[in-house]
Design an enzyme around this catalytic site. Structure first.
Site, short mmCIF file in Angstrom:
data_model
loop_
_atom_site.label_atom_id
_atom_site.label_comp_id
_atom_site.label_asym_id
_atom_site.label_seq_id
_atom_site.Cartn_x
_atom_site.Cartn_y
_atom_site.Cartn_z
N ASN A 41 -22.75 30.04 -9.79
CA ASN A 41 -21.57 29.94 -10.66
C ASN A 41 -20.57 31.03 -10.27
O ASN A 41 -20.94 32.15 -9.92
CB ASN A 41 -21.93 29.98 -12.14
N GLU A 43 -17.11 32.60 -11.85
CA GLU A 43 -16.26 32.63 -13.04
C GLU A 43 -14.85 33.14 -12.71
O GLU A 43 -14.58 33.61 -11.59
CB GLU A 43 -16.93 33.48 -14.12
N CYS A 52 -19.50 25.88 -12.11
CA CYS A 52 -20.96 25.96 -12.28
C CYS A 52 -21.67 25.97 -10.92
O CYS A 52 -21.15 25.48 -9.91
CB CYS A 52 -21.47 24.77 -13.08
N GLU A 54 -24.26 24.22 -9.94
CA GLU A 54 -24.57 22.88 -9.43
C GLU A 54 -23.38 22.32 -8.65
O GLU A 54 -23.53 21.74 -7.57
CB GLU A 54 -24.86 21.91 -10.58
N CYS A 81 -25.26 21.71 -17.63
CA CYS A 81 -24.31 21.44 -18.71
C CYS A 81 -23.88 19.97 -18.66
O CYS A 81 -24.16 19.25 -17.70
CB CYS A 81 -23.09 22.37 -18.59
N CYS A 84 -21.85 18.98 -15.56
CA CYS A 84 -22.67 18.93 -14.34
C CYS A 84 -23.56 17.69 -14.34
O CYS A 84 -23.83 17.11 -13.30
CB CYS A 84 -23.50 20.19 -14.18
N1 THU Z 1 -23.47 27.50 -15.87
C1 THU Z 1 -23.83 26.94 -14.67
O1 THU Z 1 -23.48 27.46 -13.61
N2 THU Z 1 -24.56 25.80 -14.71
C2 THU Z 1 -25.00 25.20 -15.86
O2 THU Z 1 -25.48 24.08 -15.83
C3 THU Z 1 -24.91 25.94 -17.13
C4 THU Z 1 -23.80 26.93 -17.17
C5 THU Z 1 -22.65 28.72 -15.85
C6 THU Z 1 -21.23 28.49 -16.25
C7 THU Z 1 -20.82 29.87 -16.69
O3 THU Z 1 -20.39 30.61 -15.55
C8 THU Z 1 -22.10 30.49 -17.22
O4 THU Z 1 -23.15 29.68 -16.73
C9 THU Z 1 -22.17 30.57 -18.73
O5 THU Z 1 -21.98 29.34 -19.30
#
Ligand code: THU
Length: 122
Positions: A41, A43, A52, A54, A81, A84
């Site tokens: 991920n 940000e 994310c 994935e 999520c 995703c």
């Molecule tokens: N996140 C992912 O990378 N994948 C997921 O399926 C769940 C959430 C990340 C997004 C964000 O950077 C952090 O987790 C908190 O939500």
């Protein structure tokens, strides 16, 4: 294969750029012809712009020429999520392995993770 992909996801998670949530997520995609692409991920100060793990792994595979149906599995260190899950469904991934909320490593198909979704008419 599933467990190995999950372990690859765990190993790559430390490269996540997640200064806002401090939630480091890793993902590892395996193509049907045996290649592995990893993602994390990433940000952003404008929070909704973050990506994310994935998606970042899948984008790598697609930019190397892989398409829906070419990807056998993905391992993720978090339960995917909702957005995703739609991506995983788009690529028709049959084995999605992740650490669920109960702390168990589980494997489901993308279709199981997104029941009764729609498909565009042919
Ligand atoms: N996140 C992912 O990378 N994948 C997921 O399926 C769940 C959430 C990340 C997004 C964000 O950077 C952090 O987790 C908190 O939500």
């Amino acid at each position: 294969m599933s467990r190995e992909l999950y372990e690859r996801a765990v190993a790559i998670a430390e490269r996540a750029y997640a200064p806002y949530s401090n939630y480091l997520v890793g993902a590892a995609v395996q193509t049907r012809d045996g290649k592995i692409f990893e993602g994390v991920n990433v940000e952003n100060a404008a929070y909704p712009l973050g990506v994310c793990a994935e998606k970042s792994a899948l984008v790598k595979a697609v930019s190397e020429g892989y398409r829906p149906g070419d990807i056998a599995g993905i391992g993720v260190t978090a339960s995917p999520c909702g957005g995703c899950r739609q991506w995983l469904y788009e690529f028709r991934i049959e084995e999605v392995t992740f650490l669920n909320g109960a702390g168990e490593i589980v494997t489901h198909s993308a279709a199981e993770l997104l029941p009764e979704t729609w498909d565009l008419p042919a």
